[in-house]
Design an enzyme around this catalytic site. Structure first.
Site, PDB file in Angstrom:
ATOM      1  N   LYS A  70       0.796  -1.223   0.000  1.00 25.21           N
ATOM      2  CA  LYS A  70       0.000   0.000   0.000  1.00 25.21           C
ATOM      3  C   LYS A  70       0.833   1.279   0.000  1.00 25.21           C
ATOM      4  O   LYS A  70       0.381   2.322  -0.483  1.00 25.21           O
ATOM      5  CB  LYS A  70      -0.961   0.002   1.190  1.00 25.21           C
ATOM      6  CG  LYS A  70      -2.063  -1.038   1.071  1.00 25.21           C
ATOM      7  CD  LYS A  70      -3.056  -0.943   2.209  1.00 25.21           C
ATOM      8  CE  LYS A  70      -4.168  -1.966   2.059  1.00 25.21           C
ATOM      9  NZ  LYS A  70      -5.189  -1.844   3.115  1.00 25.21           N
ATOM     10  N   ASP A 106      -9.824   2.816   1.936  1.00 31.19           N
ATOM     11  CA  ASP A 106      -9.788   2.244   3.281  1.00 31.19           C
ATOM     12  C   ASP A 106     -10.235   3.258   4.334  1.00 31.19           C
ATOM     13  O   ASP A 106     -10.944   2.917   5.285  1.00 31.19           O
ATOM     14  CB  ASP A 106      -8.377   1.777   3.633  1.00 31.19           C
ATOM     15  CG  ASP A 106      -7.993   0.467   2.971  1.00 31.19           C
ATOM     16  OD1 ASP A 106      -8.900  -0.323   2.647  1.00 31.19           O
ATOM     17  OD2 ASP A 106      -6.788   0.230   2.779  1.00 31.19           O
TER      18      ASP A 106
END
Length: 278
Positions: A70, A106
């Site tokens: 990420k 997220d």
């Protein structure tokens, strides 16, 4: 055919293919969602850049990104959306005309899951375990919700400090604090959040000892396989309000579906799809 997928390690149990393909089917869209598991495929981390280039050249509309890429993916992208720039991590990449644009769903996924799953909880101080890509998104989501101070604990002290510095720059100098991995003083903490892989089927355990929890705390875990982690099971037995990882995973998937396909998603339908496979 819309081509999409997920890049990460140890992801063969991911619900993402089911979630995305079921939502596409419900909308009459032809979509294939493929797992690019670096562990299962025996790939080194440095295969990330050529894989992205290959998928883009093959006409993929986009991919999701998970642990451990990420943050590693950031320098490989052409552009960052505001969501990814805010968090400093990417979990969704849109592929358009040879350009790679990073997004983060997220943060909103976790923020909304707390609003929906833990209404009315105290938000003064929250102890968070994990300062990786997911941790950065969750901490940003907590502060956006109005948490007074987020205390970040990570086995990598430098990573925790770096995340705290970013959070302070965006939300205020008094809003985030780095704690050592063996930090034991949680008096006055209202909530505990786990953003580490601890608790996954492949990494059983809990990031905090049971005796440190109190019934007045709320406890959240972003792990969703299994849904009831050791942390949540212990907290629930003590009488704590708890939140599992299903809300975050569905929320981020619904937003990612829209970014990748250009079609609106139905989050409630995706919740139902997730529940059907849990």
């Amino acid at each position: 055919m819309i081509l999409s997928g997920l890049i990460g390690r140890s992801i063969l149990a991911s619900r993402s293919p089911w979630l995305h393909e079921q939502e596409a089917r419900a909308q009459g869209l032809a979509l294939r969602y493929e797992l690019f598991d670096f562990t299962a495929r025996g790939l080194d981390d440095d295969a990330l850049a050529p894989l992205l280039a290959d998928l883009s050249a093959r006409g993929f509309a986009g991919v999701n990104v998970t642990y451990p890429f990420k943050q590693a993916i950031l320098p490989l992208l052409d552009e960052l959306a505001d969501s990814a720039a805010t968090v400093g991590a990417v979990n969704t990449v849109a592929m358009r005309d040879g350009r790679l644009v990073g997004h983060n769903t997220d943060m909103s996924g976790f923020r909304d899951s707390v609003r929906e799953g833990l209404p009315g909880v105290e938000l003064g101080r929250v102890l968070q375990f994990g300062a990786g890509g997911a941790g950065a998104a969750v901490a940003s989501g907590l502060l956006a919700l109005g948490v007074g101070t987020v205390e970040i604990c990570d086995v990598d002290a430098g990573r925790a400090t770096a995340l705290v510095d970013r959070l302070r720059a965006r939300f205020g100098a008094d809003r985030a604090v780095a704690r050592s991995a063996d930090h034991r003083d949680i008096v006055g903490v209202d909530g505990v959040v786990n953003t580490t892989p601890i608790g996954m089927a492949s990494a059983p355990g809990s990031p905090i000892e049971a005796e440190r929890l109190r019934p007045s705390m709320w406890v959240a875990d972003i792990v969703y396989f299994p849904l009831e982690t050791e942390l949540l099971r212990t907290a629930r037995a003590l009488g704590c309000r708890t939140l599992d990882g299903s809300g975050m995973v569905v929320g981020q998937a619904a937003a990612a579906f829209e970014i990748i396909t250009g079609h609106r998603s139905d989050k409630e339908r995706m919740h139902a799809s997730f529940a059907a496979r849990s």
